[in-house]
Scaffold this motif. Structure first.
Motif, PDB file in Angstrom:
ATOM      1  N   SER A  72       0.823  -1.294   0.015  1.00  0.00           N
ATOM      2  CA  SER A  72       0.102   0.024  -0.031  1.00  0.00           C
ATOM      3  C   SER A  72       0.814   1.059   0.060  1.00  0.00           C
ATOM      4  CB  SER A  72      -0.902  -0.043   1.505  1.00  0.00           C
ATOM      5  OG  SER A  72      -0.359  -0.055   2.480  1.00  0.00           O
ATOM      6  N   GLN A  73       1.863   1.262   0.647  1.00  0.00           N
ATOM      7  CA  GLN A  73       3.032   2.406   0.686  1.00  0.00           C
ATOM      8  C   GLN A  73       4.137   2.413  -0.698  1.00  0.00           C
ATOM      9  OE1 GLN A  73       2.020   4.966   3.128  1.00  0.00           O
ATOM     10  NE2 GLN A  73       0.149   3.241   2.801  1.00  0.00           N
ATOM     11  N   GLY A  74       4.258   1.298  -1.009  1.00  0.00           N
ATOM     12  CA  GLY A  74       5.064   1.263  -2.241  1.00  0.00           C
ATOM     13  C   GLY A  74       6.391   1.182  -1.988  1.00  0.00           C
ATOM     14  N   CYS A  75       6.831   0.488  -1.043  1.00  0.00           N
ATOM     15  CA  CYS A  75       8.334   0.347  -0.474  1.00  0.00           C
ATOM     16  C   CYS A  75       8.652  -1.262  -0.627  1.00  0.00           C
ATOM     17  CB  CYS A  75       8.548   0.900   0.927  1.00  0.00           C
ATOM     18  SG  CYS A  75       7.741   0.086   2.221  1.00  0.00           S
ATOM     19  N   GLU A  76      10.012  -1.285  -0.263  1.00  0.00           N
ATOM     20  CA  GLU A  76      10.613  -2.723  -0.232  1.00  0.00           C
ATOM     21  C   GLU A  76      10.225  -3.398   1.027  1.00  0.00           C
ATOM     22  OE1 GLU A  76      11.640  -4.466  -2.761  1.00  0.00           O
ATOM     23  OE2 GLU A  76      11.449  -3.042  -4.446  1.00  0.00           O
ATOM     24  N   ILE A 251      -5.121   6.328   2.179  1.00  0.00           N
ATOM     25  CA  ILE A 251      -4.983   7.603   2.916  1.00  0.00           C
ATOM     26  C   ILE A 251      -3.607   7.721   3.436  1.00  0.00           C
ATOM     27  CG2 ILE A 251      -6.264   9.037   4.747  1.00  0.00           C
ATOM     28  CD1 ILE A 251      -8.140   8.305   2.327  1.00  0.00           C
ATOM     29  N   ALA A 252      -3.114   6.633   4.116  1.00  0.00           N
ATOM     30  CA  ALA A 252      -1.784   7.132   4.936  1.00  0.00           C
ATOM     31  C   ALA A 252      -0.735   7.403   3.662  1.00  0.00           C
ATOM     32  CB  ALA A 252      -1.294   5.634   5.648  1.00  0.00           C
ATOM     33  N   ARG A 253      -0.908   6.798   2.366  1.00  0.00           N
ATOM     34  CA  ARG A 253       0.093   7.081   1.541  1.00  0.00           C
ATOM     35  C   ARG A 253       0.015   8.634   1.181  1.00  0.00           C
ATOM     36  NH1 ARG A 253       1.925   3.243  -3.588  1.00  0.00           N
ATOM     37  NH2 ARG A 253       3.373   4.450  -4.400  1.00  0.00           N
ATOM     38  N   GLU A 254      -1.300   9.127   1.139  1.00  0.00           N
ATOM     39  CA  GLU A 254      -1.272  10.449   0.635  1.00  0.00           C
ATOM     40  C   GLU A 254      -0.853  11.419   1.647  1.00  0.00           C
ATOM     41  OE1 GLU A 254      -5.792  11.358  -0.248  1.00  0.00           O
ATOM     42  OE2 GLU A 254      -5.687   9.343  -1.815  1.00  0.00           O
ATOM     43  N   LEU A 255      -1.196  11.184   2.856  1.00  0.00           N
ATOM     44  CA  LEU A 255      -0.728  11.636   3.764  1.00  0.00           C
ATOM     45  C   LEU A 255       0.828  11.782   3.796  1.00  0.00           C
ATOM     46  CD1 LEU A 255      -3.113  10.819   6.852  1.00  0.00           C
ATOM     47  CD2 LEU A 255      -3.000  12.815   5.538  1.00  0.00           C
ATOM     48  N   LYS A 327      17.252  10.289   2.146  1.00  0.00           N
ATOM     49  CA  LYS A 327      16.576  10.440   0.730  1.00  0.00           C
ATOM     50  C   LYS A 327      15.235   9.765   0.857  1.00  0.00           C
ATOM     51  CE  LYS A 327      16.853   9.617  -4.102  1.00  0.00           C
ATOM     52  NZ  LYS A 327      17.733   9.135  -4.969  1.00  0.00           N
ATOM     53  N   LEU A 328      14.145  10.216   0.603  1.00  0.00           N
ATOM     54  CA  LEU A 328      12.829   9.843   0.791  1.00  0.00           C
ATOM     55  C   LEU A 328      12.811   8.818  -0.467  1.00  0.00           C
ATOM     56  CD1 LEU A 328      10.600  12.806   1.604  1.00  0.00           C
ATOM     57  CD2 LEU A 328      11.561  11.207   2.897  1.00  0.00           C
ATOM     58  N   THR A 329      12.042   7.626  -0.064  1.00  0.00           N
ATOM     59  CA  THR A 329      11.814   6.540  -1.324  1.00  0.00           C
ATOM     60  C   THR A 329      10.298   6.265  -1.256  1.00  0.00           C
ATOM     61  OG1 THR A 329      12.106   4.712   0.580  1.00  0.00           O
ATOM     62  CG2 THR A 329      14.202   5.326  -0.905  1.00  0.00           C
ATOM     63  N   TYR A 330       9.755   6.372  -2.415  1.00  0.00           N
ATOM     64  CA  TYR A 330       8.251   6.388  -2.714  1.00  0.00           C
ATOM     65  C   TYR A 330       8.253   5.222  -3.718  1.00  0.00           C
ATOM     66  CZ  TYR A 330       7.375  10.383   0.072  1.00  0.00           C
ATOM     67  OH  TYR A 330       7.371  11.181   0.923  1.00  0.00           O
TER      68      TYR A 330
END
Length: 330
Positions: A72-76, A251-255, A327-330
């Motif tokens: 849902s958050q798009g991370c490894e 919703i959490a990913r948008e925030l 570095k932020l990772t999305y």
């Protein structure tokens, strides 16, 4: 060291299996026998089993909560694991210390020699999962290895029994399949009727109010607390941590994206606080199962779930601890 040992066994099995319910079903009867033979508190022992099960459910790479949070958050998964383990390990140490001071047995229960060959499937699953191998490959290797060892070292275990066990595993997942479809419809209904929008507005208002004085410094922290509050509220309503992550993940990913919170951080918070709430809900499936095995009130069990309390405290502390810029990772 009886209670700390039960915690470590539950945590190990839950991390290897990726399921708190399966761990409780396997460990609870054994822990009950140990507690009765050692004349120890049944409520505290049940709380120890619950604590270990929620540790593995939260941290395991092959857990359904981990899969839901990372997807849902798009991370490894490995990135979420590294973010998560720095919070979970200190909480586990605190819980072990508490359990050690409360582990007062009037007599030592008898033990038998460990059959290390039968432990190999769990160890292999852990190693392969941590190495970042695809979750389906890990599970397939675990099934084949467990079957091979059972055929070789368990008396009376045959290919027919192995096939029946596999079928039982698939049958046990049917409820989750149906539940996922039901929750998918309910979450869409919540979205169309404005329930998720209401939660989003409430969390966004909280973030803006907290960060109004110093936006650059506090927005990230407020967003992390908002994500934690969001999944906690949904979990309290659904009584299922995986479902709570699925419903609140979008919703959490948008925030997170709006307020520059890394994907691995938001996935970690989703998983942590969903497991924390699930571990202290008297009407959660895990607690109800333990209550039926130990013959105890659910309230007596959750009051001894010290790991969940420690995990919540460590996660909140982690939100306010300043990390080096990454570095932020999305």
């Amino acid at each position: 060291m009886i209670l700390p040992s039960i915690f470590l066994i539950s945590a190990f099995i839950a991390t290897a299996m990726g399921t708190s319910m399966g761990t409780i079903a396997a460990v609870a009867p054994v822990a009950l026998g140990i507690a009765e033979s050692a004349d120890m508190s049944l409520a505290l022992t049940a709380g120890v089993v619950l604590s270990g099960a929620m540790f593995g459910d939260n941290l395991s790479i092959i857990s359904d909560t981990t899969i839901a949070a990372t997807r849902s958050q798009g991370c490894e998964m490995k990135d979420k694991f590294r973010e998560n383990v720095r919070i979970a390990i200190p909480a586990a140490v605190i819980a072990i210390v508490i359990f050690a001071f409360h582990s007062t047995a009037t007599q030592v229960p008898t033990t038998e020699a460990v059959e290390w060959v039968k432990v190999l499937p769990y160890i292999v699953i852990l190693i392969l999962a941590v190495s970042g191998l695809n979750v389906f490959v890990v599970l397939t290797v675990g099934i084949l290895m467990a079957g091979s060892i059972s055929l070789s070292f368990v008396d009376g275990y045959s290919l027919a029994t192995f096939s029946q066990d596999i079928y039982a595993g698939f049958s046990g997942m049917q409820e989750i399949f149906l539940l996922s479809m039901l929750i998918g419809g309910l979450s869409e209904l919540m979205r169309r009727q404005g329930g998720l929008a209401f939660l989003t507005r409430m969390i966004s208002t909280f973030i803006r109010s907290v960060s109004s004085n110093n936006p650059q410094k506090t927005t990230g922290r407020a967003s992390e607390l908002g994500i934690a509050a969001l999944v906690s509220m949904v979990n309290a309503c659904t009584a299922n941590n995986t479902v709570a992550i699925i419903v609140s993940g979008g919703i959490a990913r948008e925030l997170a994206e709006e307020n520059r919170v890394s994907a691995r951080r938001s996935a970690s918070l989703l998983d942590i606080f969903s497991c924390v709430v699930q571990g202290v809900l008297p009407y959660g499936a895990q607690v109800l199962l333990l209550g039926s095995v130990f013959g105890l009130s659910p309230l007596a069990i959750v009051s001894n779930s010290y790991y969940c309390f420690a995990l919540a405290a460590m996660a909140i502390i982690a939100v306010f601890v300043k990390h080096p810029k990454r570095k932020l990772t999305y």
